[in-house]
Design a protein around this motif. Structure first.
Motif, PDB file in Angstrom:
ATOM      1  N   SER A 103     -12.738  31.211  28.690  1.00 24.51           N
ATOM      2  CA  SER A 103     -12.785  31.116  27.266  1.00 24.51           C
ATOM      3  C   SER A 103     -14.005  30.527  26.645  1.00 24.51           C
ATOM      4  CB  SER A 103     -11.898  29.620  26.909  1.00 24.51           C
ATOM      5  OG  SER A 103     -10.475  30.103  27.103  1.00 24.51           O
ATOM      6  N   LEU A 104     -14.915  29.821  27.582  1.00 23.19           N
ATOM      7  CA  LEU A 104     -16.123  29.601  27.211  1.00 23.19           C
ATOM      8  C   LEU A 104     -17.040  30.524  26.878  1.00 23.19           C
ATOM      9  CD1 LEU A 104     -16.635  26.449  29.582  1.00 23.19           C
ATOM     10  CD2 LEU A 104     -16.621  26.385  27.047  1.00 23.19           C
ATOM     11  N   TYR A 105     -16.942  31.737  27.965  1.00 25.66           N
ATOM     12  CA  TYR A 105     -17.784  33.080  27.767  1.00 25.66           C
ATOM     13  C   TYR A 105     -17.363  33.807  26.428  1.00 25.66           C
ATOM     14  CZ  TYR A 105     -18.774  32.269  32.817  1.00 25.66           C
ATOM     15  OH  TYR A 105     -19.173  31.924  34.061  1.00 25.66           O
ATOM     16  N   ASP A 106     -16.109  33.669  26.145  1.00 25.32           N
ATOM     17  CA  ASP A 106     -15.710  34.214  24.938  1.00 25.32           C
ATOM     18  C   ASP A 106     -16.555  33.511  23.670  1.00 25.32           C
ATOM     19  OD1 ASP A 106     -14.017  36.078  26.165  1.00 25.32           O
ATOM     20  OD2 ASP A 106     -12.309  34.953  25.774  1.00 25.32           O
ATOM     21  N   PHE A 107     -16.531  32.167  23.607  1.00 20.22           N
ATOM     22  CA  PHE A 107     -17.072  31.368  22.845  1.00 20.22           C
ATOM     23  C   PHE A 107     -18.704  31.600  22.734  1.00 20.22           C
ATOM     24  CE2 PHE A 107     -20.207  27.873  22.111  1.00 20.22           C
ATOM     25  CZ  PHE A 107     -19.743  27.355  20.874  1.00 20.22           C
ATOM     26  N   ILE A 108     -19.233  32.006  23.898  1.00 16.04           N
ATOM     27  CA  ILE A 108     -20.933  32.599  23.853  1.00 16.04           C
ATOM     28  C   ILE A 108     -21.061  33.778  23.178  1.00 16.04           C
ATOM     29  CG2 ILE A 108     -22.714  33.109  25.369  1.00 16.04           C
ATOM     30  CD1 ILE A 108     -21.481  30.620  27.305  1.00 16.04           C
ATOM     31  N   LEU A 109     -19.885  34.886  23.694  1.00 12.66           N
ATOM     32  CA  LEU A 109     -20.093  36.121  22.986  1.00 12.66           C
ATOM     33  C   LEU A 109     -19.783  36.314  21.575  1.00 12.66           C
ATOM     34  CD1 LEU A 109     -18.138  38.202  25.890  1.00 12.66           C
ATOM     35  CD2 LEU A 109     -20.855  38.094  25.245  1.00 12.66           C
ATOM     36  N   PHE A 110     -18.899  35.402  21.108  1.00 15.49           N
ATOM     37  CA  PHE A 110     -18.614  35.225  19.735  1.00 15.49           C
ATOM     38  C   PHE A 110     -19.885  34.459  18.965  1.00 15.49           C
ATOM     39  CE2 PHE A 110     -17.129  33.012  15.948  1.00 15.49           C
ATOM     40  CZ  PHE A 110     -16.602  33.926  15.153  1.00 15.49           C
TER      41      PHE A 110
ATOM     42  N   ALA B  77     -24.704  34.851  15.585  1.00 12.88           N
ATOM     43  CA  ALA B  77     -26.203  34.572  15.442  1.00 12.88           C
ATOM     44  C   ALA B  77     -27.148  35.928  15.167  1.00 12.88           C
ATOM     45  CB  ALA B  77     -26.699  33.947  16.593  1.00 12.88           C
ATOM     46  N   ASN B  78     -26.529  36.808  15.867  1.00 13.54           N
ATOM     47  CA  ASN B  78     -27.056  38.199  15.607  1.00 13.54           C
ATOM     48  C   ASN B  78     -27.084  38.840  14.171  1.00 13.54           C
ATOM     49  OD1 ASN B  78     -28.766  40.379  16.531  1.00 13.54           O
ATOM     50  ND2 ASN B  78     -26.921  41.496  17.827  1.00 13.54           N
ATOM     51  N   ILE B  79     -25.789  38.838  13.830  1.00 13.82           N
ATOM     52  CA  ILE B  79     -25.489  39.238  12.490  1.00 13.82           C
ATOM     53  C   ILE B  79     -26.057  38.572  11.436  1.00 13.82           C
ATOM     54  CG2 ILE B  79     -23.606  39.632  10.886  1.00 13.82           C
ATOM     55  CD1 ILE B  79     -21.684  40.185  13.387  1.00 13.82           C
ATOM     56  N   LYS B  80     -26.047  37.214  11.676  1.00 13.32           N
ATOM     57  CA  LYS B  80     -26.391  36.345  10.432  1.00 13.32           C
ATOM     58  C   LYS B  80     -28.039  36.074  10.525  1.00 13.32           C
ATOM     59  CE  LYS B  80     -22.006  34.272   9.722  1.00 13.32           C
ATOM     60  NZ  LYS B  80     -20.924  33.062   9.990  1.00 13.32           N
ATOM     61  N   ILE B  81     -28.574  36.432  11.683  1.00 14.79           N
ATOM     62  CA  ILE B  81     -29.967  36.126  12.035  1.00 14.79           C
ATOM     63  C   ILE B  81     -30.105  34.490  11.794  1.00 14.79           C
ATOM     64  CG2 ILE B  81     -32.348  36.507  11.529  1.00 14.79           C
ATOM     65  CD1 ILE B  81     -31.533  39.091  10.017  1.00 14.79           C
ATOM     66  N   ASP B  82     -29.192  33.584  12.701  1.00 15.20           N
ATOM     67  CA  ASP B  82     -29.086  32.345  12.562  1.00 15.20           C
ATOM     68  C   ASP B  82     -29.230  31.981  14.014  1.00 15.20           C
ATOM     69  OD1 ASP B  82     -28.622  29.642  12.125  1.00 15.20           O
ATOM     70  OD2 ASP B  82     -26.478  30.014  11.344  1.00 15.20           O
ATOM     71  N   ALA B  83     -30.316  30.924  14.128  1.00 12.76           N
ATOM     72  CA  ALA B  83     -30.199  30.532  15.519  1.00 12.76           C
ATOM     73  C   ALA B  83     -29.467  29.105  15.815  1.00 12.76           C
ATOM     74  CB  ALA B  83     -31.917  29.761  15.538  1.00 12.76           C
ATOM     75  N   GLU B  84     -28.503  28.691  14.811  1.00 15.38           N
ATOM     76  CA  GLU B  84     -27.610  27.610  15.180  1.00 15.38           C
ATOM     77  C   GLU B  84     -26.525  28.108  16.044  1.00 15.38           C
ATOM     78  OE1 GLU B  84     -24.641  24.376  12.823  1.00 15.38           O
ATOM     79  OE2 GLU B  84     -26.450  25.447  11.667  1.00 15.38           O
ATOM     80  N   PRO B  85     -25.924  28.991  16.016  1.00 16.18           N
ATOM     81  CA  PRO B  85     -24.729  29.564  16.881  1.00 16.18           C
ATOM     82  C   PRO B  85     -25.489  29.477  18.537  1.00 16.18           C
ATOM     83  CG  PRO B  85     -24.683  30.821  14.969  1.00 16.18           C
ATOM     84  CD  PRO B  85     -25.959  30.048  14.894  1.00 16.18           C
ATOM     85  N   LEU B  86     -26.670  30.037  18.451  1.00 15.10           N
ATOM     86  CA  LEU B  86     -27.355  30.358  19.835  1.00 15.10           C
ATOM     87  C   LEU B  86     -27.645  28.692  20.363  1.00 15.10           C
ATOM     88  CD1 LEU B  86     -29.755  33.103  19.009  1.00 15.10           C
ATOM     89  CD2 LEU B  86     -27.596  33.174  20.558  1.00 15.10           C
TER      90      LEU B  86
END
Length: 134
Positions: free
Chosen positions: A80-87, A92-101
């Motif tokens: 579940s944690l790995y799924d969270f990281i992938l999502f 972050a990649n799509i939105k060019i946003d560092a916050e999810p990272l």
């Protein structure tokens, strides 16, 4: 990368224990996550994509290595944690946003520290058992 450093890294991976490889994977994922955050800050879109791709490759490998029969609930929680990281890294990649990272980095760092402590504890217990048996 110089030949000597490359050969050293290759040898260290081939001679590492499963525990050391696990920690190396987490270290590489953390490094890629930090570099992706940095790339977003610098508006370096190609580097962002490259580092997020590396992060995701590592997390997919970690997820694929889970043994649900042996690991039970812990394996499910890790998945579940790995799924969270992938999502989150995809967002972050799509939105060019560092916050999810940043969230990914927090999870990865916590897991790395937890595994590090667990491995130390297991080694200590194993050494004590060996001394008692000797």
């Amino acid at each position: 990368m110089s030949y000597g450093l490359g050969a050293y890294k290759k040898t260290s991976i081939h001679t590492a224990s499963k525990e050391q490889i696990l920690l190396m994977l987490y270290q590489a994922a953390i490094k890629s996550c930090k570099k992706a955050i940095e790339a977003i800050g610098e508006k370096n879109i190609p580097a962002k994509g490259e580092h997020i791709g590396k992060l995701q490759d590592i997390v997919i490998e970690l997820n694929n290595s889970l043994d649900f029969e042996v690991g039970g609930d812990i394996a499910k929680e890790l998945s579940s944690l790995y799924d969270f990281i992938l999502f989150s890294s995809t967002q972050a990649n799509i939105k060019i946003d560092a916050e999810p990272l940043e969230g990914c980095l927090n999870v990865l760092t916590t897991l790395y520290e937890g595994w590090g402590e667990a491995i130390k504890t297991l080694r200590k217990e194993s050494a004590q058992k060996e001394q008692q048996g000797a």
